[in-house]
Write a protein that holds these residues in place. Structure first.
Motif, short mmCIF file in Angstrom:
data_model
loop_
_atom_site.label_atom_id
_atom_site.label_comp_id
_atom_site.label_asym_id
_atom_site.label_seq_id
_atom_site.Cartn_x
_atom_site.Cartn_y
_atom_site.Cartn_z
N PHE A 123 0.82 -1.21 0.00
CA PHE A 123 0.00 0.00 0.00
C PHE A 123 0.85 1.26 0.00
O PHE A 123 0.39 2.33 -0.37
N SER A 124 2.13 1.13 0.37
CA SER A 124 3.01 2.30 0.40
C SER A 124 3.81 2.47 -0.89
O SER A 124 4.57 3.42 -1.03
N SER A 125 3.63 1.56 -1.86
CA SER A 125 4.34 1.67 -3.14
C SER A 125 3.77 2.84 -3.94
O SER A 125 2.62 3.23 -3.75
N PRO A 126 4.57 3.38 -4.86
CA PRO A 126 4.08 4.51 -5.67
C PRO A 126 2.79 4.19 -6.43
O PRO A 126 1.89 5.02 -6.50
N ILE A 127 2.70 2.99 -6.99
CA ILE A 127 1.50 2.63 -7.76
C ILE A 127 0.28 2.58 -6.83
O ILE A 127 -0.76 3.16 -7.13
N ALA A 128 0.40 1.90 -5.71
CA ALA A 128 -0.73 1.79 -4.78
C ALA A 128 -1.15 3.16 -4.25
O ALA A 128 -2.35 3.46 -4.17
N ARG A 129 -0.18 3.99 -3.89
CA ARG A 129 -0.51 5.33 -3.37
C ARG A 129 -1.27 6.14 -4.42
O ARG A 129 -2.18 6.90 -4.09
N ALA A 130 -0.91 5.96 -5.69
CA ALA A 130 -1.60 6.69 -6.76
C ALA A 130 -3.01 6.14 -7.00
O ALA A 130 -3.91 6.87 -7.40
N LEU A 131 -3.22 4.84 -6.73
CA LEU A 131 -4.50 4.21 -7.03
C LEU A 131 -5.53 4.34 -5.91
O LEU A 131 -6.73 4.49 -6.19
N ILE A 132 -5.10 4.28 -4.65
CA ILE A 132 -6.04 4.28 -3.53
C ILE A 132 -6.91 5.54 -3.56
O ILE A 132 -6.42 6.65 -3.68
N GLY A 133 -8.21 5.30 -3.47
CA GLY A 133 -9.18 6.40 -3.49
C GLY A 133 -9.73 6.71 -4.86
O GLY A 133 -10.71 7.44 -4.99
N LYS A 134 -9.13 6.16 -5.90
CA LYS A 134 -9.60 6.39 -7.27
C LYS A 134 -10.70 5.39 -7.62
O LYS A 134 -10.94 4.43 -6.89
N PHE A 135 -11.34 5.61 -8.76
CA PHE A 135 -12.48 4.79 -9.18
C PHE A 135 -12.25 4.19 -10.56
O PHE A 135 -11.40 4.66 -11.33
#
Length: 159
Positions: A123-135
Protein backbone atom coordinates in the motif's frame (compact mmCIF):
# COMPACT_ATOMS: atom_id res chain seq x y z
CA UNK A 1 1.69 4.51 20.92
CA UNK A 2 2.45 2.67 17.71
CA UNK A 3 -0.14 3.06 14.98
CA UNK A 4 -2.04 0.14 13.48
CA UNK A 5 -0.54 -1.47 10.39
CA UNK A 6 -3.00 -2.64 7.71
CA UNK A 7 -2.81 -6.30 6.77
CA UNK A 8 -5.00 -8.70 4.81
CA UNK A 9 -6.45 -11.82 6.40
CA UNK A 10 -4.10 -13.98 4.28
CA UNK A 11 -1.09 -11.91 5.36
CA UNK A 12 -1.97 -12.26 9.04
CA UNK A 13 -2.49 -16.00 8.65
CA UNK A 14 0.89 -16.39 6.94
CA UNK A 15 2.59 -14.58 9.84
CA UNK A 16 0.73 -16.74 12.40
CA UNK A 17 1.90 -19.89 10.58
CA UNK A 18 5.51 -18.69 10.57
CA UNK A 19 5.26 -17.82 14.27
CA UNK A 20 3.88 -21.27 15.09
CA UNK A 21 6.67 -22.95 13.09
CA UNK A 22 9.35 -20.88 14.83
CA UNK A 23 7.97 -21.61 18.30
CA UNK A 24 7.16 -25.31 17.86
CA UNK A 25 9.84 -26.51 15.42
CA UNK A 26 12.79 -24.12 15.13
CA UNK A 27 13.07 -23.11 18.80
CA UNK A 28 13.21 -26.74 20.13
CA UNK A 29 15.70 -27.72 17.39
CA UNK A 30 17.99 -24.84 18.33
CA UNK A 31 17.73 -25.64 22.05
CA UNK A 32 18.71 -29.24 21.28
CA UNK A 33 21.64 -28.09 19.11
CA UNK A 34 22.92 -25.82 21.91
CA UNK A 35 22.66 -28.65 24.44
CA UNK A 36 24.52 -31.00 22.11
CA UNK A 37 27.25 -28.43 21.44
CA UNK A 38 27.65 -27.81 25.20
CA UNK A 39 28.19 -31.53 25.69
CA UNK A 40 31.28 -31.31 23.49
CA UNK A 41 33.08 -29.25 26.14
CA UNK A 42 35.09 -26.04 25.67
CA UNK A 43 32.58 -23.45 24.45
CA UNK A 44 35.15 -20.79 23.50
CA UNK A 45 36.36 -22.72 20.48
CA UNK A 46 33.14 -24.58 19.72
CA UNK A 47 31.88 -23.31 16.33
CA UNK A 48 28.70 -25.43 16.53
CA UNK A 49 27.78 -23.79 19.84
CA UNK A 50 28.36 -20.27 18.51
CA UNK A 51 26.40 -21.01 15.32
CA UNK A 52 23.48 -22.41 17.34
CA UNK A 53 23.50 -19.36 19.65
CA UNK A 54 23.51 -17.05 16.64
CA UNK A 55 20.58 -18.97 15.13
CA UNK A 56 18.78 -18.75 18.48
CA UNK A 57 19.27 -15.00 18.58
CA UNK A 58 17.94 -14.61 15.04
CA UNK A 59 14.92 -16.84 15.74
CA UNK A 60 14.01 -15.07 18.99
CA UNK A 61 14.30 -11.72 17.19
CA UNK A 62 12.01 -12.91 14.41
CA UNK A 63 9.47 -14.25 16.94
CA UNK A 64 9.42 -10.86 18.70
CA UNK A 65 9.08 -9.05 15.34
CA UNK A 66 6.13 -11.21 14.22
CA UNK A 67 4.39 -10.90 17.60
CA UNK A 68 4.73 -7.09 17.42
CA UNK A 69 3.41 -6.98 13.85
CA UNK A 70 0.39 -9.09 14.78
CA UNK A 71 -0.23 -7.02 17.92
CA UNK A 72 -0.40 -3.83 15.86
CA UNK A 73 -2.10 -5.34 12.81
CA UNK A 74 -5.35 -3.89 11.56
CA UNK A 75 -6.65 -6.93 9.72
CA UNK A 76 -8.89 -5.93 6.84
CA UNK A 77 -11.34 -8.35 5.26
CA UNK A 78 -12.11 -6.76 1.90
CA UNK A 79 -14.98 -9.20 1.31
CA UNK A 80 -16.88 -7.58 4.21
CA UNK A 81 -16.77 -4.13 2.60
CA UNK A 82 -19.75 -2.97 0.53
CA UNK A 83 -19.04 -3.48 -3.20
CA UNK A 84 -17.71 -0.37 -4.87
CA UNK A 85 -15.78 0.85 -7.89
CA UNK A 86 -13.31 2.56 -5.53
CA UNK A 87 -9.75 1.33 -4.99
CA UNK A 88 -9.07 0.58 -1.31
CA UNK A 89 -6.55 -1.41 0.72
CA UNK A 90 -6.82 -5.15 -0.06
CA UNK A 91 -8.80 -4.61 -3.28
CA UNK A 92 -7.61 -6.12 -6.54
CA UNK A 93 -7.22 -3.64 -9.37
CA UNK A 94 -7.11 -4.32 -13.11
CA UNK A 95 -5.18 -1.63 -14.97
CA UNK A 96 -4.43 -0.94 -18.60
CA UNK A 97 -1.17 0.87 -19.35
CA UNK A 98 -2.00 3.70 -21.75
CA UNK A 99 1.07 3.44 -24.02
CA UNK A 100 1.38 -0.33 -24.42
CA UNK A 101 -2.26 -1.24 -23.65
CA UNK A 102 -0.77 -3.99 -21.46
CA UNK A 103 -3.06 -5.17 -18.66
CA UNK A 104 -1.80 -5.54 -15.12
CA UNK A 105 -3.60 -6.90 -12.08
CA UNK A 106 -2.48 -5.93 -8.58
CA UNK A 107 -3.80 -6.56 -5.11
CA UNK A 108 -2.93 -3.81 -2.64
CA UNK A 109 -1.58 -5.45 0.52
CA UNK A 110 0.49 -4.78 3.63
CA UNK A 111 4.23 -4.24 3.40
CA UNK A 112 5.10 -7.76 4.61
CA UNK A 113 2.76 -9.33 2.08
CA UNK A 114 4.03 -7.58 -1.05
CA UNK A 115 5.26 -9.93 -3.78
CA UNK A 116 5.33 -8.51 -7.28
CA UNK A 117 5.55 -12.02 -8.82
CA UNK A 118 2.16 -12.77 -7.25
CA UNK A 119 0.75 -9.38 -8.26
CA UNK A 120 0.71 -8.12 -4.67
CA UNK A 121 1.95 -4.58 -4.13
CA UNK A 122 2.49 -2.74 -0.86
CA UNK A 123 0.00 0.00 0.00
CA UNK A 124 3.01 2.30 0.40
CA UNK A 125 4.34 1.67 -3.14
CA UNK A 126 4.08 4.51 -5.67
CA UNK A 127 1.50 2.63 -7.76
CA UNK A 128 -0.73 1.79 -4.78
CA UNK A 129 -0.51 5.33 -3.37
CA UNK A 130 -1.60 6.69 -6.76
CA UNK A 131 -4.50 4.21 -7.03
CA UNK A 132 -6.04 4.28 -3.53
CA UNK A 133 -9.18 6.40 -3.49
CA UNK A 134 -9.60 6.39 -7.27
CA UNK A 135 -12.48 4.79 -9.18
CA UNK A 136 -13.03 2.54 -12.22
CA UNK A 137 -12.52 4.68 -15.35
CA UNK A 138 -10.06 7.06 -13.70
CA UNK A 139 -6.74 7.76 -15.42
CA UNK A 140 -3.78 7.68 -13.04
CA UNK A 141 -0.22 8.92 -13.58
CA UNK A 142 2.41 7.01 -11.61
CA UNK A 143 6.05 7.96 -11.25
CA UNK A 144 7.94 4.65 -11.43
CA UNK A 145 11.68 3.94 -11.49
CA UNK A 146 11.25 3.46 -15.26
CA UNK A 147 9.62 6.87 -15.70
CA UNK A 148 6.10 8.28 -15.72
CA UNK A 149 3.40 5.70 -16.55
CA UNK A 150 -0.26 6.35 -17.21
CA UNK A 151 -2.84 3.73 -16.31
CA UNK A 152 -6.60 3.45 -16.67
CA UNK A 153 -8.43 1.67 -13.87
CA UNK A 154 -10.48 -0.97 -15.69
CA UNK A 155 -11.90 -2.94 -12.75
CA UNK A 156 -11.83 -3.09 -8.96
CA UNK A 157 -12.61 -6.33 -7.17
CA UNK A 158 -13.17 -6.95 -3.47
CA UNK A 159 -12.13 -10.62 -3.36
Amino acid sequence: MTQKVPMTIAGAEKLREELLQLKTVARPQITAAIAEARAHGDLKENAEYHAAREQQSFTEGRIAEIEAKLAYAQIIDVTKLPPSDRVVFASTVLLTEEDSEEEKRYQIVGEDEADIKEGKISFSSPIARALIGKFVGDIVDVQTPGGLRTYEIVDVQYI
